[in-house]
Design an enzyme around this catalytic site. Structure first.
Site, PDB file in Angstrom:
ATOM      1  N   ASP A 182       0.848  -1.186   0.000  1.00 30.44           N
ATOM      2  CA  ASP A 182       0.000   0.000   0.000  1.00 30.44           C
ATOM      3  C   ASP A 182       0.895   1.252   0.000  1.00 30.44           C
ATOM      4  O   ASP A 182       1.760   1.377  -0.862  1.00 30.44           O
ATOM      5  CB  ASP A 182      -0.964  -0.045   1.192  1.00 30.44           C
ATOM      6  N   TYR A 315      -2.450  11.370   3.026  1.00 33.90           N
ATOM      7  CA  TYR A 315      -2.938  11.420   1.644  1.00 33.90           C
ATOM      8  C   TYR A 315      -2.908  12.852   1.117  1.00 33.90           C
ATOM      9  O   TYR A 315      -2.581  13.090  -0.051  1.00 33.90           O
ATOM     10  CB  TYR A 315      -4.354  10.847   1.565  1.00 33.90           C
ATOM     11  N   HIS A 365      -5.188  -7.399  -0.667  1.00 30.81           N
ATOM     12  CA  HIS A 365      -4.415  -6.212  -0.334  1.00 30.81           C
ATOM     13  C   HIS A 365      -3.637  -6.346   0.963  1.00 30.81           C
ATOM     14  O   HIS A 365      -2.545  -5.806   1.105  1.00 30.81           O
ATOM     15  CB  HIS A 365      -5.395  -5.038  -0.242  1.00 30.81           C
TER      16      HIS A 365
END
Length: 392
Positions: A182, A315, A365
């Site tokens: 990730d 982010y 994931h």
């Protein structure tokens, strides 16, 4: 007279969440003001269904034992040190093997060091004496878990990469490998680009930026085989229908922080949605893909440390660097692509020196939690091959 501890000191650390915090979590879960189900939201198509979340929250309140997972984390030596003004927490599991390779193990969002509890021991001291061993260094990213929260902007992937390279210097490792999933699969290659002389090799899973098709109109799409074309199609679909969380975290993290910091059920829903969508198989429930208690331990780290908002803020810090194809990296790179991942080799090769690529028809994931044995095996084979190929 006591002298103040120097900023670059490496200090032993132990997780000790106050019992009052545990009790408060249980009380607040019991006092949740539940949303009525929305029309058309009886499955997962519009988010986490109310019945599922109520059942999981009730288990978090009455069935889950945080102290068990706190003890599991505390089995591993942990430390903190301040780098560039931010406290960095890390697990440091040294191998007893003289030939062990220093390995920086990087989580992403919505993960934490809890992800790695099933693989740290086997990485550091494998049962198979022929398997490569590693000195495992697993930090909490800045703003995540038990690391400090940056108090100024500018803590994007480049600054984090430099801080983590400094961490490895500080604990005595001149050269090291990196494994990340990730966000860790973004930060890891940045370390390689900024510190290529120190980076032995990079292994990535759950790889996105710099590993995926950026645009279905790219001429390279015409040459894709059936499997890669399907990954490209799913990535394009995700970019439209599955990236709402990314847009919110990238653009309005402070608004989101109010929800995540004040509501344990809000924090739970925000994370468990991703464990539903990104685990394998996609039509299963999250607790069918990963251990329910480990999932809740991961959520608990976010809740007890109050880092839901600061984790989301990364982010926003990285928003200007979401470029699809970074500059080429000379560092040998291995990629494990599990069934729910999107990486496509022909596009990844534009930015990475790919020396190993493994496609799996299972797993998702959160590979370290879903299929730890498969991830372990791929990491080992990759680093064994890289070390064997190194000129004498």
């Amino acid at each position: 007279m006591e002298h103040p501890m120097s900023e670059d000191a490496v200090v032993p650390f132990r997780i000790e969440i106050p019992q009052t915090d545990v009790d408060t979590l249980r009380r607040r879960l019991a006092e949740t003001r539940w949303s009525p189900p929305l029309a058309g939201a009886d499955d997962w198509s519009r988010g986490v269904p109310v019945p599922y979340l109520r059942e999981l929250a009730e288990y978090w309140r009455n069935g889950f034992d945080w102290r068990v997972w706190e003890a599991r984390l505390n089995r591993h030596p942990q430390f903190t040190t301040t780098i560039d003004g931010v406290r960095i927490h890390f697990i440091h599991a040294r191998s007893p093997r003289a030939d062990a390779i220093p390995l920086l193990l990087l989580h992403g969002w919505p993960g934490s060091v809890v992800e790695f509890l099933g693989i740290i021991d086997e990485l550091a001291d494998p049962a198979d004496a022929q398997a490569p061993a590693f000195h495992v260094v697993a930090p909490s990213l800045p703003g995540y878990g038990f690391s400090g929260i940056p108090t100024e902007p500018g803590w994007g992937s480049e600054r984090i990469a430099d801080a983590l390279a400094e961490l490895m210097t500080r604990i005595g490792y001149d050269r090291f490998g990196v494994q990340g999933g990730d966000l860790g699969a973004i930060i890891g290659p940045v370390i390689g680009r900024q510190h290529p002389e120190r980076t032995i090799a990079i292994h990535a899973n759950a790889a996105t930026q710099g590993f995926v098709v950026a645009d279905l109109n790219d001429p390279g799409c015409a040459a894709l085989g059936e499997r890669d074309a399907e990954r490209a199609r799913r990535w394009a679909e995700f970019s439209v229908l599955g990236s709402g969380y990314m847009l919110e975290q990238s653009t309005r993290p402070q608004t989101l922080a109010h929800l995540l910091h004040d509501s344990p059920v809000g924090q739970l829903a925000w994370i468990v949605e991703k464990f539903k969508e990104w685990t394998f198989p996609a039509d299963g429930a999250p607790h069918e893909a990963v251990d329910r208690d480990q999932l809740l331990a991961n959520v608990s780290v976010y809740w007890f440390t109050g880092t839901g908002g600061s984790a989301a803020n990364l982010y926003a810090e990285m928003l200007g660097t979401w470029f699809p194809y970074p500059p080429a990296s000379p560092v040998p790179t291995g990629v494990a692509v599990f069934a729910e991942d999107f990486a496509v080799r022909s596009f990844a090769e534009r930015s990475h020196t790919i020396v190993r690529w493994t496609d799996f028809d299972f797993g998702g994931h959160f590979a370290a939690m879903e299929v730890p044995e498969a991830l372990l095996a791929d990491i080992r084979r990759f680093f064994a091959d890289v070390v064997a190929a190194k000129p004498a």
